[in-house]
Design a protein around this motif. Structure first.
Motif, short mmCIF file in Angstrom:
data_model
loop_
_atom_site.label_atom_id
_atom_site.label_comp_id
_atom_site.label_asym_id
_atom_site.label_seq_id
_atom_site.Cartn_x
_atom_site.Cartn_y
_atom_site.Cartn_z
N VAL A 197 -22.89 -33.58 5.66
CA VAL A 197 -24.16 -32.91 5.21
C VAL A 197 -25.25 -33.72 5.67
CG1 VAL A 197 -25.61 -32.18 3.24
CG2 VAL A 197 -22.74 -31.92 3.37
N VAL A 198 -26.17 -32.88 6.46
CA VAL A 198 -27.34 -33.68 7.20
C VAL A 198 -28.55 -33.21 6.24
CG1 VAL A 198 -28.61 -33.87 9.32
CG2 VAL A 198 -26.23 -33.78 9.46
N ASP B 47 -27.64 -28.88 5.60
CA ASP B 47 -26.68 -28.04 6.37
C ASP B 47 -25.42 -29.01 6.87
OD1 ASP B 47 -28.56 -29.19 8.44
OD2 ASP B 47 -29.46 -27.05 8.41
N MET B 48 -24.33 -28.27 7.18
CA MET B 48 -23.29 -28.94 7.97
C MET B 48 -23.39 -29.08 9.36
SD MET B 48 -21.48 -28.76 4.72
CE MET B 48 -20.14 -29.45 5.40
N TRP B 49 -22.92 -30.25 9.73
CA TRP B 49 -22.67 -30.63 11.11
C TRP B 49 -21.31 -31.21 11.19
CZ3 TRP B 49 -26.82 -30.09 14.78
CH2 TRP B 49 -27.91 -29.48 14.39
N ALA C 22 -18.98 -33.52 -1.48
CA ALA C 22 -18.18 -32.31 -2.24
C ALA C 22 -17.52 -33.26 -3.44
CB ALA C 22 -17.02 -31.82 -1.42
N ARG C 23 -17.23 -34.39 -3.60
CA ARG C 23 -16.45 -35.05 -4.47
C ARG C 23 -17.46 -34.90 -6.00
NH1 ARG C 23 -15.48 -40.66 -2.56
NH2 ARG C 23 -14.10 -39.59 -1.16
N GLY D 263 -31.60 -37.90 6.86
CA GLY D 263 -30.30 -38.91 6.81
C GLY D 263 -29.16 -37.93 6.52
N SER D 264 -27.99 -38.38 6.62
CA SER D 264 -26.75 -37.72 6.38
C SER D 264 -25.67 -38.41 5.41
CB SER D 264 -26.14 -37.43 7.63
OG SER D 264 -25.87 -38.38 8.51
N GLN D 265 -24.82 -37.77 5.04
CA GLN D 265 -23.61 -38.35 4.21
C GLN D 265 -22.33 -37.54 4.67
OE1 GLN D 265 -25.65 -37.03 0.48
NE2 GLN D 265 -24.37 -38.82 -0.45
N LEU D 266 -21.35 -38.07 4.58
CA LEU D 266 -20.09 -37.35 4.97
C LEU D 266 -19.79 -36.36 3.77
CD1 LEU D 266 -17.63 -40.44 5.18
CD2 LEU D 266 -18.52 -38.82 7.08
N ALA D 267 -19.47 -35.30 4.36
CA ALA D 267 -19.24 -33.96 3.62
C ALA D 267 -18.21 -34.25 2.17
CB ALA D 267 -18.62 -32.66 4.52
#
Lengths: 86, 417
Positions: free
Chosen positions: A65-66, A53-55, A85-86, A77-81
């Motif tokens: 995106v967590v 989900d988005m934080w 999206a890329r 973990g988390s990634q840059l949205a």
């Protein structure tokens, strides 16, 4: 709950604002039709267990995106949205 | 067996040896006329009204845990009818009327206490909004009284009226609002349904919904397959998982809402007090505990427990409003799984699958809705037509855009309620 921001490292949950399921990154095309858009805006898998989900990280302004667990509250973990999206 | 004062008196004299279990513990039959998935408040009241109002008694309620193990036993027990949008207004009004006759109807003491609910306001704009809400409540035939600052002081002298950030300007009093004993509501409905022949099947988790040619034909459970032509999904926070078994996705996101109770204290809080600006509300149980809560934790969760930031926020809001509670010791906190809908209003409807019904989207307000929700779903299942006061709780409103009921006026979007 502590969430890792790719820019800032592991931070307290208080620094983040929750937005909702990460399906929001898969935006239908403008002419996809009413059903596709109603699905996109309203319908949810609402998983019990692993979820993405988005934080928003308020201090640095990054959308993340967590990947976490909605039953145990474990954060994997988390990634840059922007990268997802890329 | 009915309850009476005489029965309590004689049992008291004979050591309380004569009380019997008030519902059976049957094994599932191979087939029923109707199955209700979920033995919480809404599922039990649906079964009760199917039997009582419509004579449908070949009904099973399937509960994966035990009766009353979900939100019906985890809420903060508030009963009110102070909505203002058409759709919600008539529904909660109907529910409150059912509450007022519930104990006689069920022959069960649910400790319904109409002690009055006061929503506080802290600005001229908020007062105007409450005047409007109060007028809507009166138009609906319910009761609302606008209190000015001194009027609130008469009822709630212990508030911090001169708080710097949120001075108390007044409040909207809903005299018929109040509380009820939540567990007793589940037990009362369970007993009433059981007495009329409904099978309450506990420890029976539904693992699949059988659909043939677009029609529901039964369910798979941990206690074997059960056939039925009508199946209702009444699973609150777990609605998403149940609907997935029917290949459906719902406009529902499950969130955690926390609640708290203090040690027992002498009577001090005589009303239900809600402090919307601080996201805080409180009442006092008959046992003396201060029962209070705040807002969602605001992330999807099935954990049935929350995190510390919201605990802290609720305590701060409580202290802001009523410093008198400072020394009360919190005994417990817990969380419930809320089935949040995008517009904050519920769904009681058929689905695109013949014979499959859905009842969900109660957000954080399902408890007061228990009587009318069951009444309305039973009506829909038995007659095929929606009950008038619940006719606007349509599943397709999120697709068509018609009939969105956004009581808070924040928008019909998942993270806004």
């Amino acid at each position: 709950m502590r969430i890792t921001c790719p820019h800032c490292g592991e931070r307290d949950r208080r620094e983040f604002t929750y937005q909702g399921a990460a399906k929001i990154l898969n935006r239908p095309s403008p002419d996809a039709g009413n059903d596709a858009w109603a699905d996109y805006v309203h319908l949810r898998d609402n998983p019990a267990g692993e979820t993405r989900d988005m934080w928003y990280h308020d201090p640095c302004g990054a959308w993340l995106v967590v990947h976490r667990n909605s039953v145990t509250h474990e954060v994997y973990g988390s990634q840059l949205a922007a990268e997802v999206a890329r | 067996m009915g309850y009476s004062a005489w029965k309590i008196f004689t049992e008291g004299l004979t050591g309380n040896q004569g009380w019997k279990p008030v519902w059976r513990d049957p094994a599932p039959k191979p087939a029923y006329d109707a199955i209700i998935i979920g033995g919480g408040g809404h599922g039990l009241s649906t079964a009760y009204y199917l039997a009582k109002n419509h004579g449908l008694t070949n009904v099973a309620v399937l509960e994966k845990g035990y009766i009353g193990s979900g939100n019906i036993g985890r809420n903060t027990t508030i009963v009110r009818a102070n909505y203002f949008l058409p759709g919600n207004s008539e529904f909660y009004s109907h529910s409150l009327k059912l509450w007022e006759g519930l104990e006689q109807d069920l022959n069960y003491n649910v400790m319904h206490s109409q002690r009055g609910l006061i929503n506080l306001f802290h600005s001229d704009g908020q007062r105007d909004a409450f005047v409007r809400r109060g007028n809507a409540m009166i138009n609906q035939g319910d009761d609302a009284i606008l209190l000015d600052r001194e009027g609130v002081r008469e009822h709630l002298p212990y508030l911090d009226f001169d708080n710097i950030r949120f001075p108390v300007y007044g409040g909207l009093l809903h005299p018929r609002g109040g509380t009820a004993r939540h567990d007793a509501v589940a037990w009362g409905y369970a007993r009433g349904a059981d007495q009329r022949g409904v099978d309450l099947i506990q420890n029976c988790e539904v693992t699949g919904i059988d659909i043939e040619n677009g029609k529901v034909v039964g369910v798979q459970t941990t206690r074997g397959p059960i056939k039925a032509k009508k199946v209702a999904m009444v699973a609150a926070g777990r609605s998403g998982q149940v609907a997935a078994m029917a290949g459906m996705r719902l406009p529902i996101e499950s969130h955690v809402l926390q609640a708290f109770v203090t040690e027992g204290l002498k009577p001090i809080i005589n009303h239900v007090v809600s402090f919307g600006m601080g996201h805080f509300y409180m009442s006092q149980s008959d046992k003396g505990g201060l029962v209070f809560g705040g807002d969602l934790d605001f992330y999807s969760s099935y954990a049935a427990r929350g995190n510390l930031p919201m605990v802290e926020h609720v305590m701060e809001a409580g202290m802001t409003l009523m410093p008198i509670i400072a020394k009360a010791k919190v005994l417990r906190s817990w969380g419930g799984i809320m089935d949040m809908s995008p517009d904050g209003s519920p769904i009681i409807d058929k689905t695109h699958i013949d014979g499959l019904f859905v009842n969900c989207g109660w957000n954080y307000g399902g408890f007061k809705a228990v009587p009318a929700s069951g009444w309305s779903l039973a009506h829909l299942m038995a007659t095929g037509k929606p009950f008038d006061a619940a006719a606007k709780f349509r599943l397709d409103r999120f697709n068509t855009g018609r009939g969105i009921m956004d009581e808070e006026g924040t928008g019909s979007q998942h993270n806004l309620h």
